[in-house]
Scaffold this active site. Structure first.
Site, PDB file in Angstrom:
ATOM      1  CG  ASN A  97      -1.844   1.191   1.307  1.00 31.01           C
ATOM      2  OD1 ASN A  97      -2.666   1.391   0.421  1.00 31.01           O
ATOM      3  ND2 ASN A  97      -1.705   2.011   2.344  1.00 31.01           N
ATOM      4  CE1 TYR A 162       0.848   8.065  -6.997  1.00 28.24           C
ATOM      5  CE2 TYR A 162      -0.875   8.558  -8.588  1.00 28.24           C
ATOM      6  CZ  TYR A 162      -0.471   8.001  -7.394  1.00 28.24           C
ATOM      7  OH  TYR A 162      -1.399   7.377  -6.584  1.00 28.24           O
ATOM      8  CB  VAL A 195      -9.710   7.096  -1.668  1.00 31.80           C
ATOM      9  CG1 VAL A 195     -10.145   6.361  -0.403  1.00 31.80           C
ATOM     10  CG2 VAL A 195      -9.673   6.136  -2.850  1.00 31.80           C
TER      11      VAL A 195
END
Length: 272
Positions: A97, A162, A195
């Site tokens: 994660n 990214y 999120v």
């Protein structure tokens, strides 16, 4: 809960979180796995943060230990596998994660920035897999979940490190799945969209100087369902992947994004 992970051991890398008003993806995963019966090794670069998550798990009556590791250090990645084996003798779930966003276009970034982004987002994940997968292969079972990003499917403005590193996570996931399928080990990935986590909202609000509610509302407005995911939504998808419900699924990259993958590439903002 239904005990889907009874008797199993889960390693959650990035199981701590920064301060914020909501639960982070890693902490939600650790709690979800524990509630389904798994003993959980909570791994984080900050031991105090890992300790907080492990304490929350134990407070609910489940098994958890905290472990400090910097996944950009190969010896720390080896230590993650060793810690789980020493404590419980096996590893059934590896949940990766960890990730960072380094904003900037090619001309804005240094070589050090580029290497740092790949070291954290890709190489560290690979190194952790490299030390955990032999144990799964030997026991003839196991499941890996890599957290990638919706940004891995499309370009985003000033987010080349990214998007590129997260795209590589998708490819690595599929390659690992193919290599380890003959050994009964499954490897899948989850691509979260917007999120509402401390990293996704609180950190952005602090950096921009905008009110948290404004940042959260702005992100939610970009989701077709018009509300963001929570860390629990990502954890539930991960639980599906690592449980026997997904016994015939490997090499899949699953968007958990409220429909955001249906939008055009030009609408994908950095930090997805």
């Amino acid at each position: 809960m239904t005990g889907k992970l009874d008797g199993r051991v889960a390693v959650v890398v990035g199981g701590g979180q920064t301060a914020g008003q909501t639960v982070g993806n890693g902490r939600a995963a650790a709690l979800t796995y524990a509630r389904e019966g798994a003993a959980v090794l909570v791994v984080d670069r900050e031991l105090g943060s890992a300790d907080e998550t492990a304490a929350l798990v134990r407070d609910e009556g489940f098994k958890a230990e905290a472990h400090q590791a910097d996944i950009t250090r190969d010896e720390d990645c080896r230590g993650i596998a060793e810690a789980a084996i020493t404590s419980w003798g096996r590893i059934d779930v590896l949940h990766n994660n960890v990730g960072i966003v380094l904003p900037g276009s090619t001309e804005d970034l240094s070589e050090q920035d580029w290497k740092r982004g790949f070291d954290v987002n890709l190489t560290g994940m690979w190194s952790t897999c490299r030390y955990v997968l032999p144990h799964m292969r030997e026991q003839g079972s196991g499941s890996v979940v890599n957290i990638t990003s919706l940004a891995s499917f499309a370009a985003g403005p000033s987010a080349i490190v990214y998007t590129t590193s997260k795209s590589a996570v998708n490819s690595m996931t599929r390659s690992l799945a193919l290599d380890y399928a003959p050994h009964g080990v499954r490897v899948n990935a989850i691509a979260p969209g917007m999120v509402d986590t401390p990293m996704g909202v609180d950190s952005v609000a602090q950096a921009s100087g905008k009110p948290r509610d404004e940042v959260a509302e702005g992100r939610a407005a970009m989701v077709p369902l018009k509300y963001p995911a929570t860390g629990w939504d990502i954890a539930k998808a991960a639980l599906f992947f690592v449980s026997d419900d997904a016994a015939f699924i490997t090499g899949t990259v699953l968007p958990v994004d409220g429909g955001s993958a249906l939008l055009t590439a030009s609408t994908v903002p950095p930090g997805y």
